[in-house]
Write a protein that holds these residues in place. Structure first.
Motif, PDB file in Angstrom:
ATOM      1  N   LYS A   1     -31.542  -4.051 -30.203  1.00 29.95           N
ATOM      2  CA  LYS A   1     -30.666  -4.626 -29.181  1.00 29.95           C
ATOM      3  C   LYS A   1     -29.235  -4.786 -29.704  1.00 29.95           C
ATOM      4  O   LYS A   1     -28.263  -4.501 -28.989  1.00 29.95           O
ATOM      5  N   THR A   2     -29.103  -5.216 -30.956  1.00 29.01           N
ATOM      6  CA  THR A   2     -27.770  -5.383 -31.543  1.00 29.01           C
ATOM      7  C   THR A   2     -27.038  -4.056 -31.612  1.00 29.01           C
ATOM      8  O   THR A   2     -25.866  -3.951 -31.218  1.00 29.01           O
ATOM      9  N   CYS A   3     -27.704  -3.027 -32.106  1.00 28.81           N
ATOM     10  CA  CYS A   3     -27.054  -1.716 -32.251  1.00 28.81           C
ATOM     11  C   CYS A   3     -26.664  -1.135 -30.895  1.00 28.81           C
ATOM     12  O   CYS A   3     -25.581  -0.555 -30.753  1.00 28.81           O
ATOM     13  N   THR A   4     -27.524  -1.285 -29.903  1.00 28.09           N
ATOM     14  CA  THR A   4     -27.200  -0.740 -28.577  1.00 28.09           C
ATOM     15  C   THR A   4     -26.117  -1.570 -27.894  1.00 28.09           C
ATOM     16  O   THR A   4     -25.256  -1.022 -27.203  1.00 28.09           O
ATOM     17  N   ARG A   5     -26.150  -2.889 -28.103  1.00 33.27           N
ATOM     18  CA  ARG A   5     -25.114  -3.740 -27.503  1.00 33.27           C
ATOM     19  C   ARG A   5     -23.747  -3.455 -28.118  1.00 33.27           C
ATOM     20  O   ARG A   5     -22.721  -3.514 -27.433  1.00 33.27           O
ATOM     21  N   ASN A   6     -23.738  -3.125 -29.406  1.00 36.42           N
ATOM     22  CA  ASN A   6     -22.471  -2.789 -30.061  1.00 36.42           C
ATOM     23  C   ASN A   6     -21.738  -1.669 -29.333  1.00 36.42           C
ATOM     24  O   ASN A   6     -20.504  -1.638 -29.300  1.00 36.42           O
ATOM     25  N   LEU A   7     -22.487  -0.730 -28.775  1.00 31.68           N
ATOM     26  CA  LEU A   7     -21.877   0.430 -28.117  1.00 31.68           C
ATOM     27  C   LEU A   7     -20.973   0.010 -26.962  1.00 31.68           C
ATOM     28  O   LEU A   7     -19.976   0.676 -26.679  1.00 31.68           O
ATOM     29  N   ALA A   8     -21.330  -1.084 -26.305  1.00 32.81           N
ATOM     30  CA  ALA A   8     -20.516  -1.543 -25.169  1.00 32.81           C
ATOM     31  C   ALA A   8     -19.142  -2.015 -25.613  1.00 32.81           C
ATOM     32  O   ALA A   8     -18.193  -2.006 -24.829  1.00 32.81           O
ATOM     33  N   TRP A   9     -19.025  -2.395 -26.885  1.00 38.45           N
ATOM     34  CA  TRP A   9     -17.772  -2.947 -27.396  1.00 38.45           C
ATOM     35  C   TRP A   9     -16.825  -1.859 -27.897  1.00 38.45           C
ATOM     36  O   TRP A   9     -15.852  -2.170 -28.595  1.00 38.45           O
ATOM     37  N   TYR A  10     -17.054  -0.601 -27.519  1.00 39.47           N
ATOM     38  CA  TYR A  10     -16.218   0.496 -28.015  1.00 39.47           C
ATOM     39  C   TYR A  10     -14.742   0.293 -27.652  1.00 39.47           C
ATOM     40  O   TYR A  10     -13.856   0.426 -28.484  1.00 39.47           O
TER      41      TYR A  10
END
Length: 755
Positions: free
Chosen positions: A496-505
């Motif tokens: 979840k952390t790794c996938t959520r990070n993508l939104a913060w591009y």
């Protein structure tokens, strides 16, 4: 009859008892040996795992751009952009001053976080690029200083390392609490320290603080504070000479924390509590050891922060209170067409509702969003939480139980009570209960309290180990289920952390992702409208551009419906309407069907009028808005061009263009169009036989064309139109003069290809 055989006695013979005892000893020794040689008590392996896992989780942010509030601390902060030369402003002004250019009392209490801001200035100085002008020379700011352009990957890398270091220090603090002597057979201490650190490191609710560069203040304040607790505990059990070393280190770490963010003040409760729960110190000695931290807070708060922030430093200031604005005060509602404050009951119910939402996100961190601004937190667009709602009642019950457990556990010096205290103390300053924080809630506000939550979860897992052991299971067997549960949580959290990070591009990715989860947030709808318009302006595909603008208009309309006095949303609503007017105008120009062409032009006119209406709303709400006058000038000019060139309404065209000049009196294009419009009107008057009016109109055309020429002296189209105007006035000398002037500048100029 045969005699019954005498049953053997249940009492073991001495030899049997000794054998059994020896067997138990051997079994215990074997288990202790297994524990001593296992991964679970290898703190060096634990440190490596915690550090590299924490860093790896955020490695996918290294290619990210700046986003959200990075503008406040880096991109548009006049202090940090100066590098080392901006340090004076960073340390002597409100944190927002470098962005706004002056003190802006937006939220109660002000902001003073110089150390985290200073790290950005250092990065820009050491790793950034000097901003240059078109000639390649450094572009100096108003103070004559160089400015630096940052590299976002450097900032993301620093955040990643700081976070990894923080998670390591959390592990060390927990190990010091539960196993201060690093006893190898103390499985409890090692298990809770490792499990707590891993649960904290992987928790997805931390993505806002780590993946967003600006969130560094959260990382730094917790890093310094936890390090202070760790060293305070080390000092309590160390030899005298080492104890002094740890005590000084703890004081320095606390200073580091409080200059990073004011939240460190909550550790005035946590530091003495740590001594109370995890050492044998008595209350008088604990109070003495807390004095240095009280002194530090006093000096910081009243000797440094207070004088720098002035009236804004007080959370109860009446002389310089923040302006009433929904984006800075979520506890407002509309009554009789004006904003009024929530009732005390509504306010408290909303606060407690958000407390429950926080707990839910800690347990089940989905969905996550960067925006909990009004009216996201309401159960519907206009439903304010009340004490009749099950969610509010459940939150009340949960926090009541936590309060009871805290009291009972404190009296008995139970470790779980300390972590309840850790959660509640660090949460208190962002809870909206003590003072307003400017928003309903935010995931970053759980960055500190989640240390308590993660450790309580780790303690719960170890309780399963202990109970299984008490039932006679070996330590290896007792660890199986808790380890499996921990492993599943760590894996799920990590994914979840790794996938959520993508939104913060970047802003576009973040806002367009999170609007799905925050459709009732006025701020996020406004932000989505802005990024969609930016993308539309960069698009060369007319179909895509139109689609983006239409979506942008929809979001800006939603934002103004949610927050009717939101001037920025009205501005973007005006911009989107004007952009769509331009699209419709172009579609009309490209259409060959006369009826469809006119219909498209009339649609364009409606969009322009809607844009003007939105801009006028901005003027009403904020007359000094820096953009609205320029935008009104543009839309009235473009509207006039549409009326004159495509709808044949010359008088209306002239009126609209003249209106544009009241907002922007030095606009070249407005003077050009006005000159052409008056020229066309003059020709119409000539054809109608109204010669004197026609002559006046031509002279007015010349007057406006000459004003355009003053702005751009060698503008060939203006010179050509002056030639035409003088031809209509039958002045051959002037005709020849302007003809020669534009011919000399551009002999290839073809008037027939110009609009």
């Amino acid at each position: 009859m045969s005699k019954k055989k005498k049953s053997p006695s249940k009492k073991a013979t001495p030899s049997t008892s000794k054998a059994s005892t020896q067997k138990d000893k051997n079994s215990n020794s074997s288990q202790e040996l297994q524990v001593k040689n296992s991964f679970w008590v290898n703190h060096k392996m634990h440190l490596i795992l915690v550090f590299f896992l924490s860093a790896a989780l955020y490695a996918n942010t290294l290619g990210h751009q700046y986003a959200v509030d990075d503008s406040i601390v880096i991109l548009r902060n006049e202090f940090t952009k100066k590098g080392f030369k901006g340090m004076h402003g960073i340390w002597t002004e409100d944190t927002f001053t470098g962005f706004f250019g002056s003190k802006r009392n937006l939220v109660a209490g002000g902001r003073y976080r110089p150390l985290s801001l200073a790290t950005f200035a250092i990065e820009l100085q050491l790793f950034g690029e000097v901003v240059t002008s078109s000639d390649g020379q450094p572009a100096l700011d108003k103070d004559g200083d160089k400015n630096y352009r940052g590299k976002p990957w450097i900032s993301h890398f620093v955040n990643m390392l700081l976070y990894a270091w923080l998670c390591v220090v959390i592990y060390l603090m927990l190990l010091q609490m539960f196993n201060p002597k690093r006893t190898q057979n103390n499985l409890k201490g090692y298990f809770i320290a490792l499990a707590g650190a891993l649960l904290y490191a992987t928790h997805p609710i931390h993505t806002e603080a780590v993946a967003n560069i600006k969130g560094r203040d959260e990382i730094m304040v917790l890093l310094g504070s936890v390090l202070a607790v760790y060293w305070v505990l080390k000092a309590a059990v160390a030899e005298q000479n080492k104890a002094l070393f740890y005590e000084v280190g703890a004081i320095l770490a606390f200073i580091f924390a409080i200059f990073s963010k004011e939240n460190a003040v909550t550790f005035l409760a946590i530091i003495p509590a740590a001594l109370y729960f995890f050492t044998k110190k008595e209350l008088p000695e604990i109070l003495i050891k807390t004095v240095p931290y009280i002194v530090i807070v006093g000096i910081f708060w009243f000797g440094i922060r207070g004088p720098i922030l002035g009236d804004a430093a007080s959370v109860v200031s009446t002389n310089n209170a923040p302006a009433t604005e929904l984006m800075n005060d979520p506890f407002l509602k509309i009554e009789n067409n004006r904003y009024v404050s929530y009732t005390n009951e509504e306010r408290l119910a909303t606060v407690l509702y958000t407390w429950g939402k926080y707990v839910k996100l800690l347990i089940y961190p989905d969905p996550l969003t960067n925006d909990y601004y009004p009216k996201h937190i309401r159960t519907n667009m206009d439903v304010i939480p009340t004490f009749s709602m099950p969610e509010v009642l459940l939150s009340v019950l949960l926090h009541f139980i936590l309060g009871i457990l805290l009291i009972l556990g404190t009296l008995k010096r139970k470790a779980y009570a300390f972590f309840i205290l850790f959660y509640l103390a660090t949460f208190s300053v962002v809870s909206n209960l003590i003072f307003p924080i400017g928003t309903n809630m935010a995931e970053r506000f759980m960055f500190l309290p989640s240390v308590g939550f993660s450790t309580l979860c780790a303690m719960g897992l170890y309780e399963l180990v202990q109970r299984a052991s008490d039932r006679g299971k070996s330590w290896v067997d007792a660890l199986r289920i808790p380890t499996a549960v921990l492993g599943v949580l760590v894996v799920l959290y990590s994914i979840k952390t790794c996938t959520r990070n993508l939104a913060w591009y970047d802003d576009y990715t973040l806002f367009t992702t999170d609007i799905v989860h925050s459709p009732h947030s006025a701020k996020l709808n406004n932000a989505v409208s802005g990024v969609l318009q930016d993308k539309a302006n960069r698009s060369n595909n007319s179909i895509e551009r139109k689609m983006l603008i239409e979506k942008a208009l929809g979001h800006s309309i939603t934002a103004t419906q949610l927050h009717p006095t939101y001037n920025n949303a009205w501005l973007l609503r005006g911009n989107a309407n004007v952009m769509l007017g331009g699209v419709k105008k172009q579609e009309g120009a490209n259409n060959t069907n006369p009826q469809a062409k006119r219909s498209l032009f009339e649609e364009a006119l409606k969009y322009y009028d809607a844009g003007i209406q939105a801009y006028n709303e901005v003027l009403r709400l904020r007359p000094d808005h820096p953009d609205v006058h320029r935008n009104l000038g543009v839309v009235y000019r473009d509207r006039g061009n549409l009326l004159g060139q495509h709808l044949g309404q010359i008088d209306a065209s002239i009126a609209s263009i003249e209106k544009s000049l009241t907002y922007s009196n030095k606009d070249f294009e407005s003077f050009r169009l006005l000159g052409i419009a008056y020229g066309i009107k003059g020709m119409q008057l000539q054809q109608a036989g109204r010669l004197q009016e026609a002559t006046n109109s031509h002279y007015t055309a010349i007057k406006n064309l000459e004003k355009a020429l003053e702005i751009t002296p060698n503008a060939v189209p203006i010179l050509y139109n002056l030639e035409i105007a003088y031809r209509q006035l039958n002045q051959p000398e002037k005709v020849e003069e302007y003809h020669q002037r534009w011919k000399k500048i551009d002999p290839e100029y073809d008037p027939t290809k110009q609009q």
